[in-house]
Write a protein that holds these residues in place. Structure first.
Motif, PDB file in Angstrom:
ATOM      1  N   SER A 154      46.263 -24.113   2.178  1.00 33.45           N
ATOM      2  CA  SER A 154      46.526 -25.332   3.201  1.00 33.45           C
ATOM      3  C   SER A 154      46.820 -26.524   2.019  1.00 33.45           C
ATOM      4  CB  SER A 154      45.146 -25.733   3.544  1.00 33.45           C
ATOM      5  OG  SER A 154      44.284 -26.093   2.542  1.00 33.45           O
ATOM      6  N   VAL A 155      47.572 -27.460   2.917  1.00 35.51           N
ATOM      7  CA  VAL A 155      47.920 -28.769   2.363  1.00 35.51           C
ATOM      8  C   VAL A 155      46.750 -29.422   1.789  1.00 35.51           C
ATOM      9  CG1 VAL A 155      49.292 -30.962   2.497  1.00 35.51           C
ATOM     10  CG2 VAL A 155      49.859 -28.794   3.717  1.00 35.51           C
ATOM     11  N   ASN A 156      46.975 -29.580   0.184  1.00 37.71           N
ATOM     12  CA  ASN A 156      45.573 -30.388  -0.417  1.00 37.71           C
ATOM     13  C   ASN A 156      46.238 -31.970  -0.565  1.00 37.71           C
ATOM     14  OD1 ASN A 156      42.917 -29.299  -1.786  1.00 37.71           O
ATOM     15  ND2 ASN A 156      43.904 -31.333  -2.973  1.00 37.71           N
ATOM     16  N   ARG A 157      47.600 -32.076  -0.701  1.00 36.78           N
ATOM     17  CA  ARG A 157      47.964 -33.461  -0.973  1.00 36.78           C
ATOM     18  C   ARG A 157      49.486 -33.387  -0.477  1.00 36.78           C
ATOM     19  NH1 ARG A 157      49.221 -33.235  -7.074  1.00 36.78           N
ATOM     20  NH2 ARG A 157      49.105 -31.007  -6.685  1.00 36.78           N
ATOM     21  N   HIS A 158      49.305 -34.781   0.387  1.00 36.72           N
ATOM     22  CA  HIS A 158      50.890 -35.095   1.036  1.00 36.72           C
ATOM     23  C   HIS A 158      51.571 -35.796   0.131  1.00 36.72           C
ATOM     24  CE1 HIS A 158      49.927 -33.661   5.211  1.00 36.72           C
ATOM     25  NE2 HIS A 158      48.470 -33.562   4.585  1.00 36.72           N
ATOM     26  N   LEU A 159      52.638 -35.415  -0.561  1.00 33.72           N
ATOM     27  CA  LEU A 159      53.273 -36.450  -1.274  1.00 33.72           C
ATOM     28  C   LEU A 159      54.870 -36.688  -0.542  1.00 33.72           C
ATOM     29  CD1 LEU A 159      53.715 -34.374  -4.684  1.00 33.72           C
ATOM     30  CD2 LEU A 159      51.648 -35.940  -3.920  1.00 33.72           C
ATOM     31  N   VAL A 160      54.632 -38.249  -0.295  1.00 36.52           N
ATOM     32  CA  VAL A 160      55.605 -38.885   0.428  1.00 36.52           C
ATOM     33  C   VAL A 160      56.585 -39.840  -0.041  1.00 36.52           C
ATOM     34  CG1 VAL A 160      56.153 -39.743   2.927  1.00 36.52           C
ATOM     35  CG2 VAL A 160      54.119 -38.056   2.665  1.00 36.52           C
ATOM     36  N   HIS A 161      57.933 -39.665   0.333  1.00 41.46           N
ATOM     37  CA  HIS A 161      58.769 -40.752  -0.569  1.00 41.46           C
ATOM     38  C   HIS A 161      58.376 -42.216   0.237  1.00 41.46           C
ATOM     39  CE1 HIS A 161      62.325 -43.135  -1.506  1.00 41.46           C
ATOM     40  NE2 HIS A 161      62.531 -41.997  -2.577  1.00 41.46           N
ATOM     41  N   GLU A 162      58.357 -43.061  -0.721  1.00 38.04           N
ATOM     42  CA  GLU A 162      58.108 -44.616  -0.502  1.00 38.04           C
ATOM     43  C   GLU A 162      58.469 -45.147   0.636  1.00 38.04           C
ATOM     44  OE1 GLU A 162      60.414 -46.497  -4.223  1.00 38.04           O
ATOM     45  OE2 GLU A 162      58.123 -46.453  -4.324  1.00 38.04           O
ATOM     46  N   ASP A 163      60.061 -44.757   0.880  1.00 37.39           N
ATOM     47  CA  ASP A 163      60.688 -45.521   2.215  1.00 37.39           C
ATOM     48  C   ASP A 163      60.258 -44.860   3.450  1.00 37.39           C
ATOM     49  OD1 ASP A 163      62.283 -46.534  -0.038  1.00 37.39           O
ATOM     50  OD2 ASP A 163      64.041 -45.410   0.415  1.00 37.39           O
ATOM     51  N   GLU A 184      48.122 -40.594  13.788  1.00 37.63           N
ATOM     52  CA  GLU A 184      47.842 -40.429  15.347  1.00 37.63           C
ATOM     53  C   GLU A 184      47.664 -38.900  15.581  1.00 37.63           C
ATOM     54  OE1 GLU A 184      51.805 -41.670  16.717  1.00 37.63           O
ATOM     55  OE2 GLU A 184      51.168 -43.948  16.395  1.00 37.63           O
ATOM     56  N   ARG A 185      48.345 -38.108  14.809  1.00 41.00           N
ATOM     57  CA  ARG A 185      48.200 -36.619  15.407  1.00 41.00           C
ATOM     58  C   ARG A 185      46.869 -36.247  14.852  1.00 41.00           C
ATOM     59  NH1 ARG A 185      53.009 -33.494  15.533  1.00 41.00           N
ATOM     60  NH2 ARG A 185      51.416 -31.742  15.819  1.00 41.00           N
ATOM     61  N   ALA A 186      46.127 -36.712  13.782  1.00 39.04           N
ATOM     62  CA  ALA A 186      44.935 -36.261  13.478  1.00 39.04           C
ATOM     63  C   ALA A 186      44.050 -36.534  14.648  1.00 39.04           C
ATOM     64  CB  ALA A 186      44.511 -36.851  12.186  1.00 39.04           C
ATOM     65  N   ASP A 187      44.140 -37.847  14.795  1.00 42.52           N
ATOM     66  CA  ASP A 187      43.111 -38.428  15.935  1.00 42.52           C
ATOM     67  C   ASP A 187      43.307 -37.626  17.293  1.00 42.52           C
ATOM     68  OD1 ASP A 187      42.114 -40.573  14.579  1.00 42.52           O
ATOM     69  OD2 ASP A 187      43.718 -42.160  15.028  1.00 42.52           O
ATOM     70  N   SER A 188      44.375 -36.910  17.439  1.00 41.11           N
ATOM     71  CA  SER A 188      44.470 -36.190  18.637  1.00 41.11           C
ATOM     72  C   SER A 188      43.991 -35.087  18.822  1.00 41.11           C
ATOM     73  CB  SER A 188      45.836 -36.394  19.271  1.00 41.11           C
ATOM     74  OG  SER A 188      46.524 -35.626  18.431  1.00 41.11           O
ATOM     75  N   LEU A 189      43.654 -34.479  17.545  1.00 42.64           N
ATOM     76  CA  LEU A 189      43.183 -32.963  17.625  1.00 42.64           C
ATOM     77  C   LEU A 189      41.887 -32.579  18.218  1.00 42.64           C
ATOM     78  CD1 LEU A 189      44.226 -32.075  13.950  1.00 42.64           C
ATOM     79  CD2 LEU A 189      45.397 -31.360  15.847  1.00 42.64           C
ATOM     80  N   ALA A 229      58.539 -32.657   9.333  1.00 45.46           N
ATOM     81  CA  ALA A 229      57.304 -32.742   8.244  1.00 45.46           C
ATOM     82  C   ALA A 229      56.138 -32.910   8.746  1.00 45.46           C
ATOM     83  CB  ALA A 229      57.959 -33.962   7.505  1.00 45.46           C
ATOM     84  N   VAL A 230      55.843 -33.872   9.704  1.00 44.15           N
ATOM     85  CA  VAL A 230      54.494 -34.120  10.358  1.00 44.15           C
ATOM     86  C   VAL A 230      53.863 -32.998  10.961  1.00 44.15           C
ATOM     87  CG1 VAL A 230      53.205 -35.729  11.964  1.00 44.15           C
ATOM     88  CG2 VAL A 230      55.023 -36.620  10.427  1.00 44.15           C
ATOM     89  N   ASP A 231      54.612 -32.235  11.635  1.00 40.30           N
ATOM     90  CA  ASP A 231      54.340 -30.959  12.480  1.00 40.30           C
ATOM     91  C   ASP A 231      53.840 -30.011  11.225  1.00 40.30           C
ATOM     92  OD1 ASP A 231      54.825 -31.722  15.080  1.00 40.30           O
ATOM     93  OD2 ASP A 231      56.632 -30.763  15.116  1.00 40.30           O
ATOM     94  N   GLY A 232      54.466 -30.093  10.307  1.00 41.45           N
ATOM     95  CA  GLY A 232      54.129 -28.715   9.318  1.00 41.45           C
ATOM     96  C   GLY A 232      52.627 -29.631   8.610  1.00 41.45           C
ATOM     97  N   GLY A 233      52.739 -30.848   8.344  1.00 37.02           N
ATOM     98  CA  GLY A 233      51.779 -31.266   7.559  1.00 37.02           C
ATOM     99  C   GLY A 233      50.339 -31.466   8.589  1.00 37.02           C
ATOM    100  N   VAL A 234      50.420 -31.519   9.894  1.00 39.27           N
ATOM    101  CA  VAL A 234      49.301 -31.250  10.670  1.00 39.27           C
ATOM    102  C   VAL A 234      48.713 -29.916  10.472  1.00 39.27           C
ATOM    103  CG1 VAL A 234      48.488 -31.597  12.771  1.00 39.27           C
ATOM    104  CG2 VAL A 234      49.873 -33.426  12.045  1.00 39.27           C
ATOM    105  N   PHE A 235      49.537 -28.924  11.007  1.00 38.71           N
ATOM    106  CA  PHE A 235      49.202 -27.656  10.822  1.00 38.71           C
ATOM    107  C   PHE A 235      48.605 -27.358   9.400  1.00 38.71           C
ATOM    108  CE2 PHE A 235      49.676 -22.974  10.124  1.00 38.71           C
ATOM    109  CZ  PHE A 235      49.233 -22.576  11.479  1.00 38.71           C
ATOM    110  N   GLY A 236      49.469 -27.646   8.264  1.00 38.29           N
ATOM    111  CA  GLY A 236      48.996 -27.371   7.095  1.00 38.29           C
ATOM    112  C   GLY A 236      47.621 -27.839   6.548  1.00 38.29           C
TER     113      GLY A 236
END
Length: 489
Positions: A293-302, A313-318, A275-282
């Protein structure tokens, strides 16, 4: 090997009726490299007279082109595909210099255009008709498929070569002629490059015409020209509605691929690595300058906190920087006005209560990959199509809420869903009002044989495969009365 040379080309021309036309009265537009802000080239500032000349040439050439044997039309488009492959590195350099395309984005755009050209080359022999029984004795009903005529194409700057090719190649393959108006920022890769390729492939004069210039000055004439039978537009919803209305005044078919506000839904049982891999690319491919592209990440609260931490972390590393550096992932935004709009959305979202996890700044036109937590659907970076490397992350509590949040927009272009159970993911995907949705992936997908398009404010009509063939052709009913018919009077 062809004689085509793309390394030393004078781009200060338009292409009308097989001729390279210099600017009138030296009226030109500067085209700047987004990475350096230096002039890449200049092109003519086209006029309505240029548009009229282009449509006149297209109308004059279309009937003879449509009458060519299907294998001849297919050969021209297939040769364009071959030329693209032969000149890949030159094309990638042009995309980097004109549209700020990083190597990764340029390769994605290049191979999509290659695939679309190959698919289009099959159209001349796929334009099949039909045969129907008649309710009249002794009658034969034949339905044939014919080109619509002249196709006007207005293409955008973000994927200029791809999004021009996906209209131009199918239109020409099906027997239409084309007037192409590329975006002001990308007149070469969105227009003049295609003119060079089709000319080298042997396309007859007048079948493809390219008019450069400001959309504000010639756009209405391209969209509303009486010779246009189809107007294919890719761009913002606001402009697209105007273009469609202008085209419809002449009963031209509008084919519109417009804006998006695409969601990336992640449930609590999803594989977070995927999910994170896809979110970073998207979110970050081409600095987020992608309609799908991904405009909004909707993520379950858990799993929300963990997802935000990993995404940050991934965004920082790009790697960020110049599109000419092969290591760069996040390159420049196309121009200052687009950059400033993105940064305004980020600032407004933080002012509204979101947390800036990373990013939010810029170096020239390079906007830092930005993650915003504690976001809500009504914050500026979420409710607008931000068109930048910005990832608002919004929590949800159950699947129904996720679907409701996904649908709280007038757009409906693409989206993605990650869930541990594919059946559950499919239920969520079925509930999202969008033209395309991808399970256990991200929204940036485009395959040349699969219908591409949106619903609502994201457009009308479809590109690719049989769908675009429907857009650029029309059916004609021919009946043959084989036996003598009895009439009542």
């Amino acid at each position: 090997m062809s004689d085509l040379d793309l390394t030393d080309v004078d781009w200060t021309v338009q292409y009308i009726d097989g001729e390279y036309v210099p600017p009138t009265d030296d009226d030109t537009l500067s085209v700047e490299d987004p990475s350096t802000r230096e002039q890449f080239t200049e092109v003519p500032a086209g006029t309505t007279d240029d548009v009229d000349a282009a449509y006149e040439a297209a109308a004059a050439a279309q009937e003879a082109w449509a009458a060519k044997p299907p294998q001849q039309r297919a050969s021209v488009v297939r040769t364009v595909q071959d030329l693209l492959k032969e000149h890949r590195d030159e094309v990638l350099d042009l995309l980097a210099a004109e549209s700020g395309s990083t190597r990764t984005k340029g390769m994605a755009e290049f191979y999509t255009a290659v695939g679309i050209s190959g698919e289009a080359a099959s159209f001349p022999t796929r334009m099949s008709g039909d045969h129907h029984e008649s309710t009249v004795a002794g009658k034969e009903n034949i339905v044939v498929r014919e080109p619509k005529g002249v196709v006007g194409v207005i293409s955008p700057w973000n994927f200029p070569m791809h999004l021009s090719t996906r209209a131009v190649a199918p239109a020409i393959a099906a027997g239409n002629s084309v007037v192409l108006k590329p975006a002001t920022n990308t007149p070469v890769t969105g227009g003049l490059l295609l003119a060079k390729l089709f000319e080298a492939a042997g396309l007859p004069d007048g079948v493809l015409n390219v008019v450069t210039g400001r959309g504000s000055e010639v756009g209405d004439r391209v969209a509303g020209h009486p010779e246009a039978d189809v107007v294919a537009f890719t761009g913002s919803t606001e402009v697209g509605k105007h273009v469609a209305g202008t085209a419809a005044q002449n009963l031209a078919t509008p084919a519109m691929e417009l804006g998006g506000n695409n969601v990336h839904v992640v449930t609590e049982d999803a594989d977070l690595d995927r999910a994170v891999d896809g979110g970073v690319f998207g979110s970050f491919l081409h600095s987020g300058q992608v309609c799908i592209s991904v405009n909004r990440h909707l993520v379950h609260e858990d799993v929300y906190d963990e997802y935000v931490e990993r995404l940050t972390e991934r965004a920082d590393s790009l790697p960020t920087g110049s599109a000419h550096d092969p290591q760069t992932v996040v390159g420049p935004i196309i121009d200052e006005s687009q950059r400033d709009q993105i940064l305004d959305y980020v600032e407004e979202t933080v002012d509204a209560g979101a947390t800036l996890e990373t990013g939010g700044g810029h170096d020239g036109l390079v906007v830092e990959p930005t993650v915003l937590s504690d976001a809500t659907n009504d914050m500026a970076a979420a409710c607008n199509e931000h068109f930048g490397p910005v990832a608002p992350v919004i929590p949800f509590s159950d699947d129904d809420e996720a679907v409701e949040m996904a649908n709280s927009t007038d757009y409906g272009l693409s989206g993605s869903v990650h869930a541990g159970d594919v059946g559950r993911a499919r239920d969520i995907a079925d509930g999202i009002d969008t033209g395309m949705v991808h399970i256990n992936d991200q929204p940036i997908n485009d395959e040349p044989h699969v219908p591409f398009g949106g619903v609502g404010d994201s457009g009308m009509g479809r590109y690719n495969g049989e769908a675009v063939l429907e857009e650029f052709t029309e059916q004609k009913w021919i009946s043959v009365q084989r036996d003598e018919r009895d009439y009542p009077f």
